[in-house]
Design an enzyme around this catalytic site. Sequence first.
Site, PDB file in Angstrom:
ATOM      1  N   GLU A  74       9.350  10.335 -12.936  1.00 15.12           N
ATOM      2  CA  GLU A  74       8.519  12.056 -13.199  1.00 15.12           C
ATOM      3  C   GLU A  74       7.900  12.666 -12.381  1.00 15.12           C
ATOM      4  OE1 GLU A  74       5.487   8.213 -13.447  1.00 15.12           O
ATOM      5  OE2 GLU A  74       5.068   8.377 -14.736  1.00 15.12           O
ATOM      6  N   ALA A 119       6.262   4.847  -7.082  1.00 18.78           N
ATOM      7  CA  ALA A 119       5.301   4.502  -6.889  1.00 18.78           C
ATOM      8  C   ALA A 119       5.798   3.488  -5.822  1.00 18.78           C
ATOM      9  CB  ALA A 119       4.152   4.433  -7.937  1.00 18.78           C
ATOM     10  N   GLY A 177       7.780   7.340 -10.861  1.00 18.21           N
ATOM     11  CA  GLY A 177       7.201   8.444 -10.665  1.00 18.21           C
ATOM     12  C   GLY A 177       8.316   9.676  -9.759  1.00 18.21           C
ATOM     13  N   GLU A 205       8.510   1.064 -15.367  1.00 17.74           N
ATOM     14  CA  GLU A 205       6.721   0.244 -15.183  1.00 17.74           C
ATOM     15  C   GLU A 205       6.980  -1.213 -16.024  1.00 17.74           C
ATOM     16  OE1 GLU A 205       7.781   3.538 -15.020  1.00 17.74           O
ATOM     17  OE2 GLU A 205       6.508   4.728 -14.064  1.00 17.74           O
TER      18      GLU A 205
HETATM   19  C1  HXC Z   1       8.088   0.185  -2.391  1.00 11.46           C
HETATM   20  C2  HXC Z   1      10.750   0.175  -2.386  1.00 11.46           C
HETATM   21  C3  HXC Z   1      10.583   0.535  -3.847  1.00 11.46           C
HETATM   22  C4  HXC Z   1       9.527   1.615  -4.296  1.00 11.46           C
HETATM   23  C5  HXC Z   1      12.284   0.207  -3.273  1.00 11.46           C
HETATM   24  N1  HXC Z   1      11.640   0.327  -1.832  1.00 11.46           N
HETATM   25  N2  HXC Z   1      11.797   0.752  -4.358  1.00 11.46           N
HETATM   26  N3  HXC Z   1       9.525   0.103  -1.748  1.00 11.46           N
HETATM   27  N4  HXC Z   1       8.043   0.771  -3.413  1.00 11.46           N
HETATM   28  N5  HXC Z   1       8.871   1.594  -5.311  1.00 11.46           N
HETATM   29  C6  HXC Z   1      12.163  -0.837  -0.548  1.00 11.46           C
HETATM   30  C7  HXC Z   1      12.415  -2.238  -1.065  1.00 11.46           C
HETATM   31  O1  HXC Z   1      11.312  -2.914  -1.297  1.00 11.46           O
HETATM   32  C8  HXC Z   1      13.409  -2.202   0.199  1.00 11.46           C
HETATM   33  O2  HXC Z   1      13.014  -2.110   1.549  1.00 11.46           O
HETATM   34  C9  HXC Z   1      13.804  -0.875   0.144  1.00 11.46           C
HETATM   35  O3  HXC Z   1      13.405  -0.065  -0.443  1.00 11.46           O
HETATM   36  C10 HXC Z   1      15.892  -0.621  -0.199  1.00 11.46           C
HETATM   37  O4  HXC Z   1      15.070  -1.080  -1.421  1.00 11.46           O
HETATM   38  P1  HXC Z   1      15.989  -2.711  -2.164  1.00 11.46           P
HETATM   39  O5  HXC Z   1      15.557  -2.929  -2.953  1.00 11.46           O
HETATM   40  O6  HXC Z   1      16.666  -3.521  -1.240  1.00 11.46           O
HETATM   41  O7  HXC Z   1      17.889  -1.490  -2.169  1.00 11.46           O
HETATM   42  P2  HXC Z   1      18.328  -1.558  -4.070  1.00 11.46           P
HETATM   43  O8  HXC Z   1      19.020  -3.184  -3.815  1.00 11.46           O
HETATM   44  O9  HXC Z   1      19.560  -1.168  -4.061  1.00 11.46           O
HETATM   45  O10 HXC Z   1      18.231  -1.458  -5.194  1.00 11.46           O
HETATM   46  C11 HXC Z   1      17.555  -0.108  -5.612  1.00 11.46           C
HETATM   47  C12 HXC Z   1      16.383  -0.260  -6.974  1.00 11.46           C
HETATM   48  C13 HXC Z   1      14.881  -1.201  -6.683  1.00 11.46           C
HETATM   49  C14 HXC Z   1      17.174  -0.640  -7.846  1.00 11.46           C
HETATM   50  C15 HXC Z   1      16.532   0.759  -6.436  1.00 11.46           C
HETATM   51  O11 HXC Z   1      14.979  -0.792  -4.752  1.00 11.46           O
HETATM   52  C16 HXC Z   1      14.142  -1.763  -7.055  1.00 11.46           C
HETATM   53  O12 HXC Z   1      14.039  -1.674  -8.444  1.00 11.46           O
HETATM   54  N6  HXC Z   1      12.856  -0.445  -6.523  1.00 11.46           N
HETATM   55  C17 HXC Z   1      11.853  -0.938  -7.568  1.00 11.46           C
HETATM   56  C18 HXC Z   1      12.139   1.089  -8.761  1.00 11.46           C
HETATM   57  C19 HXC Z   1      10.537   1.031  -9.473  1.00 11.46           C
HETATM   58  O13 HXC Z   1      10.745   0.162 -10.801  1.00 11.46           O
HETATM   59  N7  HXC Z   1       9.957   2.014  -9.455  1.00 11.46           N
HETATM   60  C20 HXC Z   1       9.000   1.840 -10.174  1.00 11.46           C
HETATM   61  C21 HXC Z   1       7.557   2.203  -9.376  1.00 11.46           C
HETATM   62  S1  HXC Z   1       6.321   2.513 -10.703  1.00 11.46           S
HETATM   63  P3  HXC Z   1      12.887  -3.874   2.983  1.00 11.46           P
HETATM   64  O14 HXC Z   1      11.910  -3.284   3.245  1.00 11.46           O
HETATM   65  O15 HXC Z   1      12.270  -4.735   1.252  1.00 11.46           O
HETATM   66  O16 HXC Z   1      14.400  -3.827   2.838  1.00 11.46           O
HETATM   67  C22 HXC Z   1       6.051   3.730 -10.806  1.00 11.46           C
HETATM   68  C23 HXC Z   1       4.533   4.073 -11.744  1.00 11.46           C
HETATM   69  C24 HXC Z   1       3.715   3.387 -11.684  1.00 11.46           C
HETATM   70  O17 HXC Z   1       6.772   4.488  -9.595  1.00 11.46           O
HETATM   71  C25 HXC Z   1       2.370   4.703 -12.218  1.00 11.46           C
HETATM   72  C26 HXC Z   1       0.614   3.634 -11.253  1.00 11.46           C
HETATM   73  C27 HXC Z   1      -0.227   4.681 -11.965  1.00 11.46           C
END
Ligand code: HXC
Length: 255
Positions: free
Chosen positions: A110, A62, A107, A130
Amino acid sequence: MAVDLTQDGELAVLTLNRPEALNALSFQILRDIGEAFDKVAHMDVRALLITGAGDKAFCAGADIKELRNRPLMDQKTGAELGQSVFAKLDRLPVASVALVGGYAFGGGSELAMACTFRLAAPNAVFGLPEVKLGLIPGYGGTQRLPRLVGQGRALEIIKTGRNVRAEEAERIGLVNAVVEGDLMQAGREIAGKFTRYSLPVLDFARRAVTRAGDTTLEAGLEIEADLSTLAYRLTDAEEGMAAFEEKRKAEFKDG
Ligand code: HXC
């Protein structure tokens, strides 16, 4: 468009196309995915492949930046939206195959888990991180992960939010296979193993098997007997058994 839907012969290919944000799922992208699934239901195809643009991620989950700025009521709507979009995969007349290269977090995992099959590149990394955000999975992960890998492993993966690399994902049954080389080609090959079979028969098989995880043995056997009888009544069953006797390949007509 951040979601591309194309046709490649008998396959539909859906590409999450937001590589600058690792294909993170904004609410708009979730809605676009839902619309794409509705279109697939009316396309003349026999399988759906789902992939992510770029070489770093299938989907990083997400869109956290968007989630953060939503009022609480909208978060519930968000989970319901994600759940209902991914549930559409179960109602598609064709099987879906997730082609996971790089990150599949939250997501993204998922979405892959909602597909019928999952293929992973050796660099694939799954996870439901999460809890690190102070959240729990909301797009089906707490329900689909235990069904795939068992409750004990699912709880550990969700409570620690740890990464699951491709090799482990295959070992615990989270993915069907890890494939070296061209993931899209591997997707075409796995689809080629079932696309010539009868679509309704494949769907009966899927419906029976998916009930195995959430019903009693007795009720499940009843479902199997009903669906098996339905399959037997189709002309495709007549054709399949006739082809066996006549020592030829069956020509199924999906009916
Ligand atoms: C928004 C995201 C994102 C996300 C990455 N980006 N994941 N933006 N939402 N989930 C963006 C970063 O902000 C960045 O943009 C660009 O993508 C590249 O990511 P980096 O972090 O710079 O890359 P890297 O260092 O290689 O790390 C990769 C990664 C990390 C390990 C995947 O991005 C990460 O941990 N992302 C979050 C993963 C996560 O927690 N997913 C679960 C979400 S919750 P900028 O513009 O900053 O350069 C979910 C369910 C929620 O899915 C349910 C709710 C009802």
